[in-house]
Design an enzyme around this catalytic site. Structure first.
Site, short mmCIF file in Angstrom:
data_model
loop_
_atom_site.label_atom_id
_atom_site.label_comp_id
_atom_site.label_asym_id
_atom_site.label_seq_id
_atom_site.Cartn_x
_atom_site.Cartn_y
_atom_site.Cartn_z
CG ASN A 109 -1.85 1.18 1.28
OD1 ASN A 109 -2.46 1.52 0.26
ND2 ASN A 109 -1.96 1.84 2.42
CG HIS A 111 -0.58 6.34 4.70
ND1 HIS A 111 -1.96 6.36 4.74
CD2 HIS A 111 -0.15 7.22 5.63
CE1 HIS A 111 -2.34 7.21 5.67
NE2 HIS A 111 -1.27 7.76 6.23
C1 GRF Z 1 -2.72 8.78 -2.65
O1 GRF Z 1 -2.51 9.97 -1.95
C2 GRF Z 1 -2.35 7.60 -1.82
O2 GRF Z 1 -1.28 7.85 -0.97
C3 GRF Z 1 -3.59 7.35 -1.02
O3 GRF Z 1 -4.64 7.63 -1.90
C4 GRF Z 1 -4.20 8.53 -2.90
C5 GRF Z 1 -4.45 7.87 -4.22
O4 GRF Z 1 -4.21 8.73 -5.29
N1 GRF Z 1 -3.58 6.01 -0.49
P1 GRF Z 1 -4.29 8.18 -6.76
O5 GRF Z 1 -5.67 7.54 -6.95
O6 GRF Z 1 -3.18 7.19 -6.96
O7 GRF Z 1 -4.14 9.39 -7.62
#
Ligand code: GRF
Length: 203
Positions: A109, A111
Site C-alpha cells: 500500500n 500512504h
Molecule cells: C494517494 O494519496 C495515496 O497515498 C492514497 O490515496 C491517494 C491515491 O491517489 N492512499 P491516486 O488515486 O493514486 O491518484
C-alpha cells in the site's frame, strides 16, 4: 526471466496506477500488470487501465453481504488473472484476512504520510494541520491493521512556509509516484525480506 504479475486495486483517480504503468513502459519496473480492479465503477483509474490495454474489473460492495464475502470474490478474480502480488493504490476499503491470507506478504500500500504518524484518511492534511515540518509518504506491506504493516520505503517532503494542505499534498503525490514503482521493482527483483517489523532491502 518471468516477470512478476501484479494487480492494482484503486478507488479513485489512479495517478499512482499511472506512475506504475509509465514505469513498466519505460522499462524501469519489470512487472506485468495482470488486472486493475475497483470498487467504484466511476474510478478514473479504470480509464487509465483501459487506455494502457490492461484488463479491468469492478466489484461492487453492495453486491456482497459482508467484507469477507467481498474479499473472497476479490481473491477469486485476482487469482484468475494470474496476479502474484497486489498493489493498493488509493483503494478505499479495509481488507480482511480472507484477502491477506491469499497473498501472504504480497500486498503493498502507499500512504501519504510518514507512518506510523497520521494513519487513516487524509494523512497529508492531518500532518499539515498538526504542524509538522517534514511530511512525506510511505510504501508498506499490508497487515490486518490500519496502515500498520512493515515499512518498505519512505520519502520525506519538507513543509514550506507558504504551503497549504493542497500544495503540500501535491508535492507528496510527486514522491508517491517515485517510491511506489521503486518498491514494486524491489519486490519483483526479490530484494525485500521481512524480519519482524523490519523490511531489509538486499543490495
Ligand atoms: C494517494 O494519496 C495515496 O497515498 C492514497 O490515496 C491517494 C491515491 O491517489 N492512499 P491516486 O488515486 O493514486 O491518484
Amino acid at each position: 526471466m518471468e516477470r512478476l504479475k501484479i494487480a492494482v486495486l484503486a478507488s479513485g483517480s489512479g495517478s499512482n496506477l499511472q506512475a506504475i504503468i509509465d514505469e513498466i513502459k519505460s522499462g524501469f519496473l519489470p512487472v506485468e500488470l495482470a488486472l486493475v480492479l475497483s470498487d467504484k465503477p466511476q474510478a478514473y483509474a479504470l480509464q487509465r487501465a483501459k487506455a494502457a490495454g490492461v484488463p479491468t474489473k469492478v466489484l461492487l460492495p453492495a453486491d456482497f453481504a459482508s467484507r469477507e464475502d467481498y474479499d473472497a470474490e476479490l481473491v477469486r478474480l485476482l487469482k484468475a488473472s494470474g496476479a502474484e502480488a497486489v498493489a493498493l493504490a488509493g483503494y478505499m476499503r479495509l481488507v480482511t484476512p480472507v484477502f491477506l491470507q491469499a497473498f501472504p506478504h504480497r500486498v503493498l500500500n502507499i500512504h501519504p504520510a510518514l507512518l506510523p504518524s497520521f494513519p487513516g484518511l487524509h494523512g497529508q492534511r492531518q500532518a499539515f494541520e498538526y504542524g509538522v515540518k517534514v511530511a512525506g509518504c510511505t510504501v508498506h506491506f499490508v497487515d490486518e491493521g490500519m496502515d500498520s504493516g512493515p515499512i518498505i520505503l519512505q520519502a520525506p517532503v519538507p513543509v514550506l512556509e507558504d504551503d497549504d494542505a493542497d500544495s503540500l499534498a501535491a508535492r507528496i503525490l510527486e514522491q508517491e509516484h517515485i517510491i511506489y514503482p521503486l518498491a514494486l521493482r524491489l519486490l519483483a527483483e526479490g530484494k525485500l525480506h521481512i524480519e519482524g517489523r523490519r523490511v531489509r532491502i538486499a543490495e
